[in-house]
Design an enzyme around this catalytic site. Structure first.
Site, PDB file in Angstrom:
ATOM      1  N   HIS A  50     -13.207  75.352 -56.826  1.00 33.83           N
ATOM      2  CA  HIS A  50     -11.950  74.765 -56.360  1.00 33.83           C
ATOM      3  C   HIS A  50     -11.860  73.280 -56.693  1.00 33.83           C
ATOM      4  CE1 HIS A  50      -8.251  75.412 -54.409  1.00 33.83           C
ATOM      5  NE2 HIS A  50      -8.563  75.114 -53.170  1.00 33.83           N
ATOM      6  N   ASN A 146      -2.634  74.872 -52.959  1.00 35.75           N
ATOM      7  CA  ASN A 146      -2.342  73.982 -51.834  1.00 35.75           C
ATOM      8  C   ASN A 146      -2.472  72.501 -52.177  1.00 35.75           C
ATOM      9  OD1 ASN A 146      -1.749  76.064 -50.022  1.00 35.75           O
ATOM     10  ND2 ASN A 146      -3.902  76.351 -49.504  1.00 35.75           N
TER      11      ASN A 146
END
Length: 246
Positions: A50, A146
């Site tokens: 990530h 996000n």
């Protein structure tokens, strides 16, 4: 509901008092072409899939001979390096916040250094591309990411250029959360090494362009995103094979 909550948190954090830039930082604030390159990720989890955007920023800093120049900046909630690429002042930013509120750091840095949203380049992981694939894209939706969504919320536009670095989707019963928060395997790491080189090449090419190809006004973000084309690159065939076997 969660999305609304994160948007509120972003706005609250952005409401904190801001101090203008001083010294050299003030100089780049008012002089010459300026770009902000951001490696999105989770603070304290820089080696996970990530946070691959942060790995790319590390490789870029090394290429610029500035790997040892990272410094913490509480005003922007992140680590920064101020460098130069062909007469363009470039600010590298690694947010020291969770991914969901990375946009707070990005907006603060943009304000501090006087950088417009269209001159911001976000580097982030991309589930929908396999490891070994990278793509440059102008604006558009966050596609469920996000960190990108936080940047769009905080900057109130989607015109930012994005380097999407493929990490692939999980296989078997592995959840998406476990996959993105996990580390690259030894086989994947070999592919990642090539990806980092290609990503830095692409970033330097983009930063070296004399004129920005992005819209002149943040208000044009959505329209520009619809017209933008994605440019994709991949690792060598041998490396792609290795990525497929991991």
């Amino acid at each position: 509901m969660r999305r609304v909550l994160m948007r509120v948190i972003n706005r609250v954090l952005l409401s904190e008092p801001f101090t203008p830039a001083m010294g050299f930082e003030a100089e780049i604030h008012i002089q010459g072409r300026r770009k902000l390159v951001v490696g999105l990720g989770n603070t304290g989890m820089e080696s996970t899939r990530h946070s691959v955007g942060m790995a790319v920023l590390g490789a870029l800093a090394a290429r610029l001979g500035a790997a040892n120049r990272w410094r913490g900046d509480k005003l922007v909630s992140g680590e920064v390096i101020v460098s130069e690429v062909q007469h363009t002042h470039v600010v590298l930013l690694r947010p020291k916040l969770l991914m969901n509120i990375n946009g707070v750091s990005v907006a603060k840095a943009a304000s501090k250094y006087g950088i417009k949203p269209e001159d911001i380049l976000l580097v982030h992981d991309e589930l929908d591309k396999p490891l070994g694939k990278i793509a440059m894209k102008q604006g558009g939706s966050a596609r469920g990411h996000n960190g990108v969504r936080s940047c769009v919320d905080c900057l109130q536009t989607d015109v930012m250029l994005r380097l999407r670095v493929g990490i692939g989707r999980p296989t078997g019963k592995t959840s998406v959360e476990s996959h993105v928060l996990g580390r690259f395997s030894s086989v994947e790491q070999k592919v990642l090494d090539s990806v980092l080189v290609q990503s830095v090449d692409l970033l330097l090419s983009q930063l070296s362009q004399e004129d920005s190809q992005s819209p002149s006004s943040p208000a044009g973000g959505r329209q520009a995103a619809q017209k933008g084309k994605e440019r994709e690159r991949s690792a060598s065939p041998a490396q792609d094979s290795a990525a497929g076997q991991s």
